[in-house]
Structures are given as C-alpha cells and as structure tokens.
Design a protein around this motif. Structure first.
Motif, PDB file in Angstrom:
ATOM      1  N   PHE A  32       0.850  -1.198   0.000  1.00  0.00           N
ATOM      2  CA  PHE A  32       0.000   0.000   0.000  1.00  0.00           C
ATOM      3  C   PHE A  32       0.885   1.248   0.000  1.00  0.00           C
ATOM      4  O   PHE A  32       0.696   2.168  -0.790  1.00  0.00           O
ATOM      5  CB  PHE A  32      -0.907   0.059   1.239  1.00  0.00           C
ATOM      6  CG  PHE A  32      -2.055  -0.906   1.286  1.00  0.00           C
ATOM      7  CD1 PHE A  32      -2.313  -1.825   0.290  1.00  0.00           C
ATOM      8  CD2 PHE A  32      -2.905  -0.877   2.389  1.00  0.00           C
ATOM      9  CE1 PHE A  32      -3.390  -2.700   0.371  1.00  0.00           C
ATOM     10  CE2 PHE A  32      -3.990  -1.734   2.477  1.00  0.00           C
ATOM     11  CZ  PHE A  32      -4.239  -2.653   1.472  1.00  0.00           C
ATOM     12  N   VAL A  82      -4.732   2.201  -6.213  1.00  0.00           N
ATOM     13  CA  VAL A  82      -5.017   3.166  -5.146  1.00  0.00           C
ATOM     14  C   VAL A  82      -5.753   4.346  -5.753  1.00  0.00           C
ATOM     15  O   VAL A  82      -5.453   4.769  -6.873  1.00  0.00           O
ATOM     16  CB  VAL A  82      -3.737   3.635  -4.416  1.00  0.00           C
ATOM     17  CG1 VAL A  82      -2.766   4.331  -5.347  1.00  0.00           C
ATOM     18  CG2 VAL A  82      -4.084   4.545  -3.237  1.00  0.00           C
ATOM     19  N   LEU A  94      -7.222   7.304   1.235  1.00  0.00           N
ATOM     20  CA  LEU A  94      -6.871   6.498   0.073  1.00  0.00           C
ATOM     21  C   LEU A  94      -7.575   5.149   0.186  1.00  0.00           C
ATOM     22  O   LEU A  94      -7.664   4.584   1.290  1.00  0.00           O
ATOM     23  CB  LEU A  94      -5.359   6.267   0.038  1.00  0.00           C
ATOM     24  CG  LEU A  94      -4.531   7.539  -0.001  1.00  0.00           C
ATOM     25  CD1 LEU A  94      -3.385   7.475   0.978  1.00  0.00           C
ATOM     26  CD2 LEU A  94      -4.028   7.785  -1.391  1.00  0.00           C
ATOM     27  N   TYR A  96      -7.596   1.200  -1.425  1.00  0.00           N
ATOM     28  CA  TYR A  96      -6.783   0.236  -2.152  1.00  0.00           C
ATOM     29  C   TYR A  96      -7.624  -0.984  -2.508  1.00  0.00           C
ATOM     30  O   TYR A  96      -8.491  -1.405  -1.733  1.00  0.00           O
ATOM     31  CB  TYR A  96      -5.600  -0.237  -1.288  1.00  0.00           C
ATOM     32  CG  TYR A  96      -4.608   0.850  -1.004  1.00  0.00           C
ATOM     33  CD1 TYR A  96      -3.518   1.049  -1.835  1.00  0.00           C
ATOM     34  CD2 TYR A  96      -4.755   1.685   0.105  1.00  0.00           C
ATOM     35  CE1 TYR A  96      -2.596   2.059  -1.576  1.00  0.00           C
ATOM     36  CE2 TYR A  96      -3.843   2.687   0.362  1.00  0.00           C
ATOM     37  CZ  TYR A  96      -2.765   2.865  -0.477  1.00  0.00           C
ATOM     38  OH  TYR A  96      -1.858   3.859  -0.225  1.00  0.00           O
TER      39      TYR A  96
END
Length: 143
Positions: A32, A82, A94, A96
């Motif tokens: 990530f 993302v 954000l 993911y």
C-alpha cells in the motif's frame, strides 16, 4: 473533482510469504505504502519534493486497515490500485484494491495527513495545498 488513481503490479515472491505459503499480511501494508509513493511521483513528484514545497515534514499515516478476501502466494502477480477518495481539511483518504486476475485479494484504506512542526511537536496541517499539487500533476499527466 479530478480522479486521482494509480496502478501498481507486484510480483509475489517466496520471501513475501509465511510458512503456510501465503503472503504475510504486513506485506500488503508495505505494498500500500509503495503504491502511494508511486502515485506521488506520478502526480506531483516524490514525497521529499512535495513535502519541501509544502513546508511539511511528511505525509504521515493516521489510520490504516485492510480486509483480506483471498490469499496471494509465491508466483502470483498482485495488481494493486489506489485512489484518493476523500479530501478533508486536515486529512485525505486512500482506498486500495488488490486483485490476482479477476480474484479479489485485498481491500484497504489509509488515512493520511500533511504533518508540520509546531514548536517541539507535530500537527496536521492543511491538506488543500497538497491537493492542488497533486491535481495540477494529474492535469499534466493527462496532457
């Protein structure tokens, strides 16, 4: 609003896996972070350059989480996307999503802030200047 998105393809290797042969979960968080930093390079420059321009010491993590839907293993290729899904006054979020082929592997989020020094400590600064830098980079990326 400009959609800010970045895709990263990650080859899963033996060293990413636990003794059961599946990806050890902290590696997803490492991926990530790597994908977030790749997004910064694509849309606004590297982390250090952006922070220097903002007078910030870092785009720090405030909260993080993930839901693991299916395992990834040695030899797989994890496609991780993302998106910046929310901008607030002092934070940005954000989202993911990681897949192997059509199979969903992981979904996660990060909540980050623009940290600045204040006296002996740190505090979250305004996010609007960061948003402007990234959206201007997105405009250049589309040109």
């Amino acid at each position: 609003m400009i959609e800010i998105v970045h895709e990263n393809s990650i080859p899963v290797s033996f060293g990413d896996c636990d003794p059961a042969g599946i990806v050890y979960y902290p590696n997803h968080f490492r991926w990530f972070d790597a994908t977030f930093h790749a997004l910064l390079y694509r849309y606004g420059g590297g982390h250090a350059a952006i922070c220097d321009g903002l007078g910030s010491i870092g785009l720090g993590l405030i909260d993080v989480g993930a839901t693991f839907r299916s395992p990834a293993a040695n030899g797989d290729r994890l496609d991780l996307v993302v998106r910046i899904v929310e901008w607030n006054a002092r934070t940005f979020r954000l989202a993911y999503r990681g897949v192997i082929g059509e199979r969903l592997v992981v979904e996660g989020f990060e909540l980050r802030g623009v940290f600045i020094r204040e006296g002996e400590g740190l505090r979250a600064g305004a996010v609007a200047p960061l948003r402007a830098v990234i959206e201007a980079g997105a405009g250049r990326a589309r040109s």
